[in-house]
Design an enzyme around this catalytic site. Structure first.
Site, PDB file in Angstrom:
ATOM      1  CE1 TYR A   1      -4.217  -1.471   0.260  1.00 41.21           C
ATOM      2  CE2 TYR A   1      -3.332  -2.748   2.085  1.00 41.21           C
ATOM      3  CZ  TYR A   1      -4.326  -2.518   1.160  1.00 41.21           C
ATOM      4  OH  TYR A   1      -5.433  -3.329   1.137  1.00 41.21           O
TER       5      TYR A   1
ATOM      6  CG  ASP B   1      -8.207  -2.926  -5.233  1.00 36.56           C
ATOM      7  OD1 ASP B   1      -7.430  -2.633  -4.304  1.00 36.56           O
ATOM      8  OD2 ASP B   1      -8.695  -4.060  -5.382  1.00 36.56           O
TER       9      ASP B   1
ATOM     10  CG  HIS C   1      -9.482  -4.952  -1.846  1.00 35.77           C
ATOM     11  ND1 HIS C   1      -8.381  -4.180  -2.111  1.00 35.77           N
ATOM     12  CD2 HIS C   1      -9.420  -5.218  -0.525  1.00 35.77           C
ATOM     13  CE1 HIS C   1      -7.696  -3.974  -1.004  1.00 35.77           C
ATOM     14  NE2 HIS C   1      -8.308  -4.601  -0.019  1.00 35.77           N
TER      15      HIS C   1
END
Length: 511
Positions: free
Chosen positions: A239, A267, A371
């Site tokens: 991330y 995403d 996700h």
């Protein structure tokens, strides 16, 4: 430092003098509670107690003294001293956990991935189950992720010598694995098992599959990497932090420690509303895990990571994710290419157009993923998006220039076969690995991987395939994939799925 009795520990149970014990060491956190990223309340809940169980639920014990210079060790907990009921916050939870696991089925009774999920639902702490199992809003995409596989039909070939079947393949042109399955990145492993993600690392090494190590792990990156067996390849999921220096540091560390791929999650510029998780308002102190997920395993302050104040009522997911940079763009991906020599893969691609753009940048691959249905509800399943990605890459003359992975809803070996037939290089397994870990530990995860291999071998044999490269598009009929109409009810999935609940009345309240 001397010994501290339980009685002495209990005397420091307020904001004026706050001590906690973690991992056998007693710490004075009186000053730290005022700068704690998750607020003072959660620490004061454990004031004067042995907080090891609560702390280890989400992160490594070694992390605490590195949080802040105001965390001061004052002694070693004298466990031979008289224990007070109020000294150990883990006693009630241990009793509750034992009750939940009473009469639990044996590992030998587990026949498929759904069995792990069914057992986990009954044995996990409710807050942990809510975090692992929740999807976005109405959870339509969460359910569709698996339902979509039933709209793909198999077309078996016969009279093929299938006396020897090889499920092995190669990922990112460098890692030979035993089957086209990897353990994908999932956060907060210690919610399910005290050893957290290291359980997945050890199981992956034992079965020669790749583990994608998560940024939001409850173990440190070093913990996970140190759990590898010799020659075990791993990937790192990233991330991107708003502080690019923090991002650079963690990427370089992952590369230096031998990670073979960088999977950048693209995403999640905003977090989806995971109402099952929100409903329980997970109360354990998990927001401080963000301090280390910025990339510095030595533990940075909330100021240096740019951590924002967390709205804990939004559930565990939002509490641990507020450091993620919503401004992430294609230019940042180009910047990452200058930072690392690791192959870069975009995780969370949901259109053919974005896959084409990734290929034009020379990236190593994409993960077709929504996700796990945890972000945008009513978007398409990964397996439905996959044919579009392949077709658009072919039209652009870029098919074969990068690898295509897919995750979301995979529960059977036949699901894996269908994905390979439609153009995937490999398949990510998320929740099933967490449920197997939470119920039976490493042995459970190894059994899960064995089940996927056994089922895939059976399907390949019945389909007339002896190796992964034999699996081709003409072996499946995906003409109904986009109709969104399933004619057969999936009874196992329906059994393990827990429907969303509205607010409940408290009928015991007095008028």
């Amino acid at each position: 430092m001397g010994l501290v009795t339980y009685k002495q520990l209990a005397e420091h149970n307020n904001s004026g003098s706050c001590w906690i014990a973690v991992g056998g060491t007693v710490y004075d956190v009186t000053q730290f509670i005022h700068t704690h990223p998750g607020g003072a309340k959660i620490i004061l809940k454990e004031a004067g107690k042995d907080a090891t169980s609560a702390f280890e639920a989400v992160h490594s014990v070694e992390l605490l003294p590195r949080f802040d210079e105001t965390v001061k060790p004052v002694g070693t907990l004298d466990k031979s001293s008289e224990r007070l009921d109020s000294n150990d916050s883990s006693t009630a939870e241990a009793d509750a956990a034992a009750l939940r696991r009473a009469g639990m089925p044996s590992l030998g009774s587990v026949l498929n991935s759904f069995d792990f999920e069914a057992i986990a639902r009954q044995t996990m702490k409710p807050e942990a189950w809510a975090y692992y199992s929740s999807g976005a809003e109405d959870e339509i995409t969460l359910r569709e992720n698996h339902a979509a596989f039933h709209r793909i039909a198999l077309k078996p070939r016969v009279l093929v010598n299938v006396s020897h079947i090889d499920t092995s393949t190669t990922f990112l042109k460098q890692t030979r694995v035993s089957l086209p399955v990897y353990i994908t990145a999932c956060a907060l492993g210690k919610l399910g098992h005290p050893d957290g993600e290291t359980v997945l690392t050890r199981a992956a090494g034992a079965r020669n599959v790749v583990q994608m190590m998560p940024t939001l792990a409850s173990c440190s990156l070093d913990d996970m990497l140190n759990a590898r067996v010799d020659s075990q390849d791993t990937w790192f999921q990233l991330y991107v932090n708003a502080d690019r220096n923090v991002t650079r540091d963690v990427v370089l560390k992952a590369e230096a420690r031998g990670c073979k791929g960088l999977f950048v999650t693209v995403d999640a510029p905003q977090l989806g509303r995971r109402e099952k998780d929100m409903r329980l308002k997970y109360q354990e102190d998990i927001s401080d895990i963000i301090v280390k997920t910025g990339g510095d395993e030595e533990g940075e302050s909330s100021t240096s990571t740019g951590q924002k104040k967390v709205n804990r009522a939004m559930g565990a997911a939002r509490a641990i994710s507020s450091f993620i940079d919503p401004s992430l763009s294609w230019k940042d991906i180009e910047w990452l290419q200058t930072v690392t020599r690791m192959p870069i893969v975009l995780k969370g691609v949901q259109t053919g157009a974005d896959a084409v753009q990734a290929a034009k940048l020379g990236l190593a691959g994409v993960v077709v993923s929504n996700h796990g249905g945890r972000q945008l509800d009513t978007c398409r399943s990964g397996i439905e998006i996959l044919p579009e990605v392949v077709a658009d890459l072919k039209r652009a003359g870029l098919h074969g220039k990068m690898e295509i992975y897919v995750d979301g809803g995979f529960r059977r070996g036949s699901d894996v076969f269908k994905a390979i037939a439609l153009g995937a290089t490999g398949v990510g397994i998320g929740r099933p690995s967490l449920y197997a870990m939470s119920t039976f530990g490493q042995e459970g995860v190894e059994r899960l991987l064995d089940i996927f291999r056994e089922e895939l071998e059976m399907v390949m044999g019945l389909m007339g395939c002896t190796k992964i490269s034999d699996i081709t598009e003409d072996m499946v009929d995906a003409s109904h994939l986009s109709t969104r109409v399933s004619l057969v009810r999936d009874m196992l999935h329906q059994t393990v799925y827990e429907p969303l609940q509205p607010p409940q009345f408290n009928r015991s309240s007095k008028l």
